[in-house]
Design a protein around this motif. Structure first.
Motif, PDB file in Angstrom:
ATOM      1  N   LEU A  35      24.932  16.862  -5.073  1.00 37.90           N
ATOM      2  CA  LEU A  35      26.344  17.098  -5.383  1.00 37.90           C
ATOM      3  C   LEU A  35      26.697  18.582  -5.265  1.00 37.90           C
ATOM      4  O   LEU A  35      27.790  18.923  -4.807  1.00 37.90           O
ATOM      5  N   CYS A  36      25.780  19.467  -5.652  1.00 39.78           N
ATOM      6  CA  CYS A  36      26.015  20.913  -5.477  1.00 39.78           C
ATOM      7  C   CYS A  36      26.168  21.246  -3.993  1.00 39.78           C
ATOM      8  O   CYS A  36      27.059  22.017  -3.611  1.00 39.78           O
ATOM      9  N   LEU A  37      25.304  20.680  -3.163  1.00 43.02           N
ATOM     10  CA  LEU A  37      25.371  20.951  -1.727  1.00 43.02           C
ATOM     11  C   LEU A  37      26.645  20.382  -1.118  1.00 43.02           C
ATOM     12  O   LEU A  37      27.266  21.017  -0.261  1.00 43.02           O
ATOM     13  N   ILE A  38      27.064  19.213  -1.571  1.00 38.98           N
ATOM     14  CA  ILE A  38      28.311  18.612  -1.089  1.00 38.98           C
ATOM     15  C   ILE A  38      29.500  19.481  -1.500  1.00 38.98           C
ATOM     16  O   ILE A  38      30.405  19.739  -0.707  1.00 38.98           O
ATOM     17  N   ALA A  39      29.464  19.964  -2.758  1.00 45.67           N
ATOM     18  CA  ALA A  39      30.545  20.825  -3.255  1.00 45.67           C
ATOM     19  C   ALA A  39      30.616  22.127  -2.470  1.00 45.67           C
ATOM     20  O   ALA A  39      31.697  22.701  -2.301  1.00 45.67           O
ATOM     21  N   PHE A  40      29.497  22.611  -1.981  1.00 38.68           N
ATOM     22  CA  PHE A  40      29.497  23.816  -1.148  1.00 38.68           C
ATOM     23  C   PHE A  40      29.944  23.505   0.276  1.00 38.68           C
ATOM     24  O   PHE A  40      30.792  24.213   0.845  1.00 38.68           O
ATOM     25  N   LEU A  41      29.376  22.476   0.882  1.00 40.76           N
ATOM     26  CA  LEU A  41      29.587  22.218   2.307  1.00 40.76           C
ATOM     27  C   LEU A  41      31.022  21.859   2.662  1.00 40.76           C
ATOM     28  O   LEU A  41      31.520  22.264   3.716  1.00 40.76           O
ATOM     29  N   GLY A  42      31.699  21.114   1.812  1.00 39.82           N
ATOM     30  CA  GLY A  42      33.074  20.714   2.122  1.00 39.82           C
ATOM     31  C   GLY A  42      33.997  21.913   2.328  1.00 39.82           C
ATOM     32  O   GLY A  42      34.525  22.118   3.433  1.00 39.82           O
ATOM     33  N   PRO A  43      34.181  22.735   1.296  1.00 40.39           N
ATOM     34  CA  PRO A  43      35.062  23.899   1.464  1.00 40.39           C
ATOM     35  C   PRO A  43      34.539  24.913   2.482  1.00 40.39           C
ATOM     36  O   PRO A  43      35.318  25.505   3.234  1.00 40.39           O
ATOM     37  N   ALA A  44      33.226  25.121   2.528  1.00 41.21           N
ATOM     38  CA  ALA A  44      32.678  26.107   3.467  1.00 41.21           C
ATOM     39  C   ALA A  44      32.942  25.689   4.908  1.00 41.21           C
ATOM     40  O   ALA A  44      33.297  26.527   5.746  1.00 41.21           O
ATOM     41  N   THR A  45      32.775  24.421   5.194  1.00 43.15           N
ATOM     42  CA  THR A  45      33.017  23.955   6.561  1.00 43.15           C
ATOM     43  C   THR A  45      34.468  24.185   6.945  1.00 43.15           C
ATOM     44  O   THR A  45      34.760  24.668   8.042  1.00 43.15           O
ATOM     45  N   TYR A  46      35.375  23.876   6.045  1.00 48.62           N
ATOM     46  CA  TYR A  46      36.802  24.019   6.349  1.00 48.62           C
ATOM     47  C   TYR A  46      37.228  25.480   6.422  1.00 48.62           C
ATOM     48  O   TYR A  46      37.811  25.910   7.430  1.00 48.62           O
ATOM     49  N   PHE A  47      36.950  26.250   5.364  1.00 44.26           N
ATOM     50  CA  PHE A  47      37.482  27.614   5.272  1.00 44.26           C
ATOM     51  C   PHE A  47      36.710  28.646   6.083  1.00 44.26           C
ATOM     52  O   PHE A  47      37.249  29.708   6.372  1.00 44.26           O
ATOM     53  N   VAL A  48      35.482  28.361   6.439  1.00 43.03           N
ATOM     54  CA  VAL A  48      34.706  29.339   7.202  1.00 43.03           C
ATOM     55  C   VAL A  48      34.642  28.970   8.682  1.00 43.03           C
ATOM     56  O   VAL A  48      34.790  29.832   9.544  1.00 43.03           O
ATOM     57  N   HIS A  49      34.460  27.697   8.986  1.00 41.67           N
ATOM     58  CA  HIS A  49      34.227  27.325  10.384  1.00 41.67           C
ATOM     59  C   HIS A  49      35.401  26.603  11.050  1.00 41.67           C
ATOM     60  O   HIS A  49      35.769  26.942  12.171  1.00 41.67           O
ATOM     61  N   PHE A  50      35.988  25.618  10.369  1.00 39.32           N
ATOM     62  CA  PHE A  50      37.057  24.853  11.015  1.00 39.32           C
ATOM     63  C   PHE A  50      38.282  25.721  11.292  1.00 39.32           C
ATOM     64  O   PHE A  50      38.838  25.701  12.400  1.00 39.32           O
ATOM     65  N   LEU A  51      38.727  26.482  10.310  1.00 37.13           N
ATOM     66  CA  LEU A  51      39.898  27.337  10.512  1.00 37.13           C
ATOM     67  C   LEU A  51      39.608  28.443  11.520  1.00 37.13           C
ATOM     68  O   LEU A  51      40.502  28.829  12.286  1.00 37.13           O
ATOM     69  N   ALA A  52      38.366  28.933  11.541  1.00 35.34           N
ATOM     70  CA  ALA A  52      37.986  29.925  12.559  1.00 35.34           C
ATOM     71  C   ALA A  52      38.010  29.288  13.944  1.00 35.34           C
ATOM     72  O   ALA A  52      38.405  29.927  14.925  1.00 35.34           O
ATOM     73  N   PHE A  53      37.609  28.032  14.030  1.00 35.49           N
ATOM     74  CA  PHE A  53      37.668  27.307  15.298  1.00 35.49           C
ATOM     75  C   PHE A  53      39.113  27.179  15.766  1.00 35.49           C
ATOM     76  O   PHE A  53      39.427  27.402  16.942  1.00 35.49           O
ATOM     77  N   LYS A  54      40.006  26.836  14.855  1.00 37.13           N
ATOM     78  CA  LYS A  54      41.420  26.662  15.205  1.00 37.13           C
ATOM     79  C   LYS A  54      42.051  27.972  15.685  1.00 37.13           C
ATOM     80  O   LYS A  54      42.940  27.957  16.523  1.00 37.13           O
ATOM     81  N   GLU A  55      41.609  29.105  15.148  1.00 42.27           N
ATOM     82  CA  GLU A  55      42.195  30.398  15.497  1.00 42.27           C
ATOM     83  C   GLU A  55      41.444  31.141  16.601  1.00 42.27           C
ATOM     84  O   GLU A  55      41.896  32.189  17.038  1.00 42.27           O
ATOM     85  N   ALA A  56      40.306  30.601  17.033  1.00 40.87           N
ATOM     86  CA  ALA A  56      39.496  31.290  18.048  1.00 40.87           C
ATOM     87  C   ALA A  56      40.275  31.408  19.351  1.00 40.87           C
ATOM     88  O   ALA A  56      41.006  30.496  19.747  1.00 40.87           O
ATOM     89  N   THR A  57      40.107  32.539  19.997  1.00 44.05           N
ATOM     90  CA  THR A  57      40.828  32.788  21.246  1.00 44.05           C
ATOM     91  C   THR A  57      39.940  32.603  22.474  1.00 44.05           C
ATOM     92  O   THR A  57      40.417  32.211  23.520  1.00 44.05           O
ATOM     93  N   SER A  58      38.659  32.859  22.341  1.00 39.20           N
ATOM     94  CA  SER A  58      37.775  32.714  23.504  1.00 39.20           C
ATOM     95  C   SER A  58      37.043  31.370  23.449  1.00 39.20           C
ATOM     96  O   SER A  58      36.840  30.798  22.370  1.00 39.20           O
TER      97      SER A  58
END
Length: 150
Positions: free
Chosen positions: A77-100
């Motif tokens: 549950l600790c890992l799930i609580a970390f992975l959900g927000p981290a995936t969205y706020f660190v990687h998914f939004l960076a993917f959406k804003e990536a230019t190259s």
């Protein structure tokens, strides 16, 4: 015997990712905080530094609990609580804003990796729940029931 060895090895390999990442992120709290998207509500936890410390705690604590098998459901549950927000706020939004294309590809790979880790954490949680449910119930007290009519 082989099942036991596979479970132990799997726990160490799975948890090792989080333990190593927690150690790395703890050494560079400011740098890790800069990777978090600006839309993250850091004020809810007192700033980006606190958010990173919470993430490190969830990763490290969850990884430790999974690796040792002490409280694997809580660790999952600790890992799930970390992975959900981290995936969205660190990687998914960076993917959406990536230019190259290379940035987009890298962030997509990181999103997919985190999704796979999230699936593994859910699977471990489900496995541990089923394992706990299969155990015979312990008696309510240490005393054997005595017939009251004696």
């Amino acid at each position: 015997m082989i099942g036991f060895l596979a479970r132990v090895l799997g726990r160490f390999m799975f948890a090792g990712i989080f333990l190593a990442a927690a150690a790395s992120h703890f050494q560079d709290i400011k740098g890790t905080g800069q990777k978090i998207h600006k839309s993250f509500p850091a004020e809810l936890v007192g700033g980006l530094d606190n958010a990173v410390l919470i993430a490190v705690g969830l990763m490290g604590g969850g990884g430790f609990l999974v690796a040792t098998g002490l409280l694997p459901r809580l660790g999952s549950l600790c890992l799930i609580a970390f992975l959900g927000p981290a995936t969205y706020f660190v990687h998914f939004l960076a993917f959406k804003e990536a230019t190259s294309d290379s940035q987009k590809k890298e962030e997509m790979i990181m999103c997919m990796k985190n999704a796979a880790l999230l699936g593994g954490a859910f699977m471990l949680f489900g496995y541990e729940c089923a394992l706990a449910a299969a155990q015979p119930a312990a008696p309510a007290s240490g005393k054997k029931n005595k017939n009251k009519s004696q």
